[in-house]
Motif scaffolding. Structure first.
Motif, PDB file in Angstrom:
ATOM      1  N   ALA A 157       0.868  -1.182   0.000  1.00 49.86           N
ATOM      2  CA  ALA A 157       0.000   0.000   0.000  1.00 49.86           C
ATOM      3  C   ALA A 157       0.908   1.236   0.000  1.00 49.86           C
ATOM      4  N   CYS A 200      -5.378  -2.655   9.842  1.00 51.42           N
ATOM      5  CA  CYS A 200      -4.325  -3.450   9.195  1.00 51.42           C
ATOM      6  C   CYS A 200      -4.012  -4.682  10.037  1.00 51.42           C
ATOM      7  N   PRO A 201      -4.223  -5.874   9.493  1.00 57.60           N
ATOM      8  CA  PRO A 201      -3.962  -7.077  10.297  1.00 57.60           C
ATOM      9  C   PRO A 201      -2.480  -7.322  10.549  1.00 57.60           C
ATOM     10  N   TYR A 202      -1.600  -6.583   9.878  1.00 55.00           N
ATOM     11  CA  TYR A 202      -0.161  -6.842  10.017  1.00 55.00           C
ATOM     12  C   TYR A 202       0.593  -5.679  10.662  1.00 55.00           C
ATOM     13  N   ALA A 230       1.066  -2.714   9.804  1.00 53.52           N
ATOM     14  CA  ALA A 230       1.973  -2.058   8.858  1.00 53.52           C
ATOM     15  C   ALA A 230       1.729  -0.555   8.758  1.00 53.52           C
ATOM     16  N   LEU A 231       0.703  -0.043   9.439  1.00 45.79           N
ATOM     17  CA  LEU A 231       0.350   1.368   9.287  1.00 45.79           C
ATOM     18  C   LEU A 231       0.565   2.138  10.589  1.00 45.79           C
ATOM     19  N   CYS A 248       3.841  -4.727   5.148  1.00 46.11           N
ATOM     20  CA  CYS A 248       2.587  -4.756   4.380  1.00 46.11           C
ATOM     21  C   CYS A 248       2.530  -6.005   3.519  1.00 46.11           C
ATOM     22  N   LYS A 249       1.399  -6.737   3.600  1.00 47.10           N
ATOM     23  CA  LYS A 249       1.247  -7.954   2.795  1.00 47.10           C
ATOM     24  C   LYS A 249       0.365  -7.694   1.576  1.00 47.10           C
ATOM     25  N   GLY A 250       0.015  -6.413   1.354  1.00 45.92           N
ATOM     26  CA  GLY A 250      -0.795  -6.071   0.178  1.00 45.92           C
ATOM     27  C   GLY A 250      -2.186  -6.656   0.226  1.00 45.92           C
ATOM     28  N   CYS A 251      -2.736  -6.852   1.435  1.00 49.62           N
ATOM     29  CA  CYS A 251      -4.049  -7.494   1.537  1.00 49.62           C
ATOM     30  C   CYS A 251      -5.167  -6.612   1.004  1.00 49.62           C
ATOM     31  N   GLY A 252      -4.940  -5.304   0.990  1.00 51.60           N
ATOM     32  CA  GLY A 252      -5.928  -4.387   0.412  1.00 51.60           C
ATOM     33  C   GLY A 252      -6.968  -3.878   1.384  1.00 51.60           C
ATOM     34  N   THR A 253      -6.931  -4.320   2.636  1.00 49.78           N
ATOM     35  CA  THR A 253      -7.960  -3.899   3.604  1.00 49.78           C
ATOM     36  C   THR A 253      -8.000  -2.381   3.715  1.00 49.78           C
ATOM     37  N   CYS A 254      -6.835  -1.771   3.893  1.00 47.50           N
ATOM     38  CA  CYS A 254      -6.809  -0.316   4.073  1.00 47.50           C
ATOM     39  C   CYS A 254      -7.232   0.395   2.791  1.00 47.50           C
ATOM     40  N   MET A 297      -2.959   0.976  -3.908  1.00 49.13           N
ATOM     41  CA  MET A 297      -2.476  -0.403  -3.790  1.00 49.13           C
ATOM     42  C   MET A 297      -1.654  -0.747  -5.032  1.00 49.13           C
TER      43      MET A 297
END
Ligand code: FAD
Ligand code: SF4
Ligand code: SF4
Ligand code: SF4
Ligand code: SF4
Ligand code: SF4
Ligand code: SF4
Length: 703
Positions: free
Chosen positions: A625, A642-644, A646-647, A665-671, A682
């Motif tokens: 992200a 963010c589940p990781y 990263a923010l 960041c795992k690029g999950c796209g949630t944010c 993203m």
């Protein structure tokens, strides 16, 4: 479906050209890193995959269609795009036709995305200017008998991929250093083998085991098929090696509490459960000179609390201060605080060694590792759920692991197989194979447990060998003797006199006086009912993932199958890896495996886990992200989503803006999906790219 077709039919080339407009608008609105399709020149390659695709998809028609798509500068097709000539086409055409993006319409990106990324790079483009259209797994294979539908779907998939490829950007993977240490969770034969291999490769390895000793299920077995060598005899040297290895830091009676980070840099918190007994090293650290547990057993002798011993399948007692079995590694006693009454007798018995600490509490240890291997093993399926076979209802029905302990010289009966009801040696023993496996009733497990045919043959041999005149009967569906020398072992047991009855057992009845059992079944080869009276029944019960597997796998972000076994990245091409980079699988936690296959998988996992460590650096896929600072209102709402972790909000030029730690960041796209101001970009899945794909699907129908 019919409605969609009408739409498709009415779509003209003019319509497809319109598709760029909303995408461009979205890009403009976002004030994001600019992406534009204006100058894009996309090359499209359609793969036949032999007849896998060409058998159901009209390749020439798809090729002609692809030529009509906006931004397409070159179209080609080839028998096998992943072959060297197929890849060469991409490499050469990029230069010849000045291409800016590549689309390969072939199989799943899971299979060949890396292959074509490399070809794109070899041709001189950034490897992320590549997009795959899956027209095999999602096309020809599922529409095998609908050539027209499969062809239309292939056109749709290519149009959507081209729309994105025209807007792809150069991306640069982030290189991160890799910690020169590894973690192995679970110390059965799989975990021990993996840890030894890593340690021998010069890598510091933390081996975490939830039980007070290493060894796993193999230490509960008597002999092992097909060689019939003593399980403990071949396991103990490995246990000793693990205990002695300089590069292995063994943490028994411990479990994983928390995992943070990513490949190369996992921060792992390990909970060391209170053991209540100090090792000599721990004692020394506390200033107790010459103290710590030496395994003398004086404490155990005086402890008044008696509990069943799970190592002996609850068939032998143990004290509240105990060791599982004489060969435990490390040789340290453990207090079972759930049953200890804190009488203090053990402390007195221990005396000057001062090894016992009845006030011990949980301890948390943090370690940093580059890669991790999960080797969590299995548990027995609770076969009492299959009520009809009377386990835990009838005294003389046991499961196969109980049989292993009963026949083992170091087991509760000193290796004399006796009936639990009266201690009498049985003369007729029935073995029920597939007990709870290959069971689609919804109670048992649908899969084959893979080692129970072979160990039941072994069990039959053991009673023939140990009890003269004792007759084993094996009730089976099929005998699966697939390994090296396994079929020969099967013939050997037949020759030794074991009797085989093909058919599932309907139920078992007990004579309440004699405690004998009647096995009620049908012989499906002779087509006749069977009512066989025996002294004892052994259920070759199914196995299932061990109890803590689900919690542990979630900490590492590893997926599981419907049955709970941990899922490999690819069953054929990456059987030891997982979808979490840097996390690998070994042994039965991935699915039932015998010891040879377990050890082979552990060696594979150790080798795979050592590669990033030896390279010293890994590249993270650049799907991070990015914050578009001028659009960020600094509300902070994305941070907790963010589940990781990263923010974070940071102060910049007098205002708060969100900042991404790219490596986390795992690029999950949630944010990206959440931010109300559209302030998150993203990479590789940016709004204009996604919008262009949606537009291409909705506005540009296949012809
Ligand atoms: P396990 O032996 O189950 O070891 C897993 C380890 O991980 C355990 O020590 C466990 O405590 C630990 N653990 C689990 N979860 C966690 C966690 N969350 N955190 C920390 N630690 C954890 N195979 C043969 O080849 N020959 C035979 O003769 C044979 N006989 C068998 C007889 C029976 C009755 C059975 C049931 C199996 C038999 N097998 C045989 C199969 C054999 O037991 C397995 O192949 C082997 O034990 C698999 O080893 P593993 O390390 O994968 O799992
Ligand atoms: Fe088959 Fe994929 Fe190779 Fe094409 S690229 S030949 S679809 S495996
Ligand atoms: Fe260990 Fe002390 Fe018990 Fe001996 S008495 S086994 S040294 S705890
Ligand atoms: Fe047993 Fe606990 Fe008493 Fe020690 S304190 S002897 S472990 S009951
Ligand atoms: Fe049945 Fe044999 Fe498979 Fe076990 S290994 S589930 S006994 S077929
Ligand atoms: Fe900025 Fe959007 Fe996050 Fe709010 S949710 S802090 S606006 S990025
Ligand atoms: Fe966190 Fe956003 Fe990255 Fe997902 S995409 S990991 S929510 S920063």
């Amino acid at each position: 479906m019919a409605e969609k077709k009408t739409k498709k039919e009415s779509t003209s080339k003019k319509d497809t050209k319109k598709q760029a407009a909303p995408a461009a608008k979205a890009a403009e609105a976002s004030k994001a890193p600019t992406v534009s399709s204006k100058e894009a020149r996309v090359g499209v390659y359609i793969c036949h995959c032999g007849t896998n695709i060409a058998g159901s998809v009209d390749i020439p028609a798809v090729q002609e269609y692809a030529k009509t798509l906006p931004n397409v500068a070159w179209v080609d097709n080839y028998q096998y795009m992943c072959s060297t000539p197929g890849q060469k086409k991409i490499e050469e055409n990029i230069k010849e036709h000045n291409l800016t993006g590549i689309v390969v319409a072939a199989c799943s990106p899971r299979l060949h995305e890396p292959t074509f990324r490399t070809a794109t790079k070899e041709g001189g483009l950034n490897p992320f200017r590549f997009e795959m259209a899956n027209i095999r797994e999602q096309g020809s294979w599922v529409h095998m008998h609908d050539r027209e539908g499969a062809t239309d779907k292939a056109k749709d998939a290519i149009r959507i991929a081209v729309a994105k490829a025209a807007l792809l950007q150069d991306l640069v993977p982030k290189a991160v250093p890799v910690e020169k240490a590894a973690l192995v969770v679970g110390a059965g034969v799989a975990g021990m083998q993996a840890a030894l291999d890593l340690a021998n490769a010069g890598i510091k390895t933390y081996l975490v085991e939830k039980n007070p000793t290493i060894g796993g299920r193999m230490s509960q077995l008597d002999k092992t098929f097909p060689t019939l060598d003593c399980s403990q005899c071949i396991l103990t040297p490995k246990m000793v090696d693990v205990g002695r290895a300089e590069n292995i830091e063994l943490m028994t009676y411990a479990e994983i509490a928390e995992v943070e980070g990513y490949i190369g840099n996992f921060d792992v918190t390990i909970r060391r459960k209170p053991r209540g007994v100090l090792t000599p090293v721990e004692a020394e650290a506390k200033g107790i000179v010459g103290g710590g547990c030496n395994g003398c057993g004086d404490c155990e002798a005086v402890c008044p609390v008696i509990k069943p011993n799970p190592f002996e399948m609850d068939m032998k007692p143990r004290k509240a201060i105990y060791i599982y079995h004489p060969q435990v590694v490390p040789l340290i006693y453990t207090v079972d605080f759930d049953s200890c009454i804190k009488c203090g007798l053990c402390v007195t018995a221990c005396g000057e060694k001062k090894a016992i600490d009845l006030e011990a509490k949980d301890e948390f240890v943090k370690v940093k590792v580059g890669t991790a291997i999960l080797a969590l093993g299995y548990d027995m399926f609770p076969i009492e759920k299959k009520d009809e076979w009377g386990y835990q209802k009838y005294d003389n029905v046991v499961n196969s692991l109980e049989f292993e302990r009963l026949i083992c010289a170091s087991g509760p009966t000193g290796g004399h197989l006796v009936r639990p009801s009266d201690g009498v040696t049985p003369k007729k023993v029935a073995f029920l194979l597939c007990a709870g496996s290959r069971d689609n009733t919804g109670i048992g497990k649908p899969y084959c447990s893979r080692f129970c045919c072979m160990y039941s043959l072994k069990h039959a041999h053991q009673i023939i060998e140990k009890i003269p005149g004792c007759q084993p009967y094996l009730f089976y569906m099929d005998i699966r003797s697939f390994g090296k020398m396994y079929e020969e072992f099967y013939y050997r047991i037949q020759d030794e006199g074991a009797k085989f009855m093909r058919g599932r057992v309907a139920n078992i009845l007990e004579d309440p006086v004699t405690k004998n059992l009647t096995v009620v079944a049908e012989d499906t080869l002779l087509n006749r009912p069977i009512n066989l009276e025996v002294d004892m029944v052994v259920l070759a019960a199914a196995v299932q993932p061990s109890s803590d597997t689900d919690r542990t796998r979630k900490l590492f972000g590893v997926s599981c199958s419907q049955d709970g076994w941990l899922l490999e990245a690819h069953p054929k091409l990456n059987p030891c890896g997982t979808t979490t980079a840097g996390v690998f699988l070994a042994g039965v936690c991935q699915g039932p495996k015998d010891i040879p296959d377990t050890v082979a998988s552990a060696e594979g996992a150790a080798s795979a886990a050592s590669i990033p460590i030896h390279k010293g650096e890994v590249e993270l896929e650049p799907y991070f992200a990015q914050c578009i600072e001028e659009k960020c209102a600094g509300c902070g709402m994305c941070v907790n989503l963010c589940p990781y972790q990263a923010l974070a909000l940071v102060e910049k030029e007098g205002r708060k803006v969100m900042q991404v730690t790219e490596a986390k960041c795992k690029g999950c796209g949630t944010c990206g999906g959440f931010c109300p101001g559209g302030a998150i970009w993203m990479q590789h899945f940016a709004t204009p790219q996604i919008v262009a794909q949606i537009d291409a699907f909705l506005l540009g129908g296949a012809k």
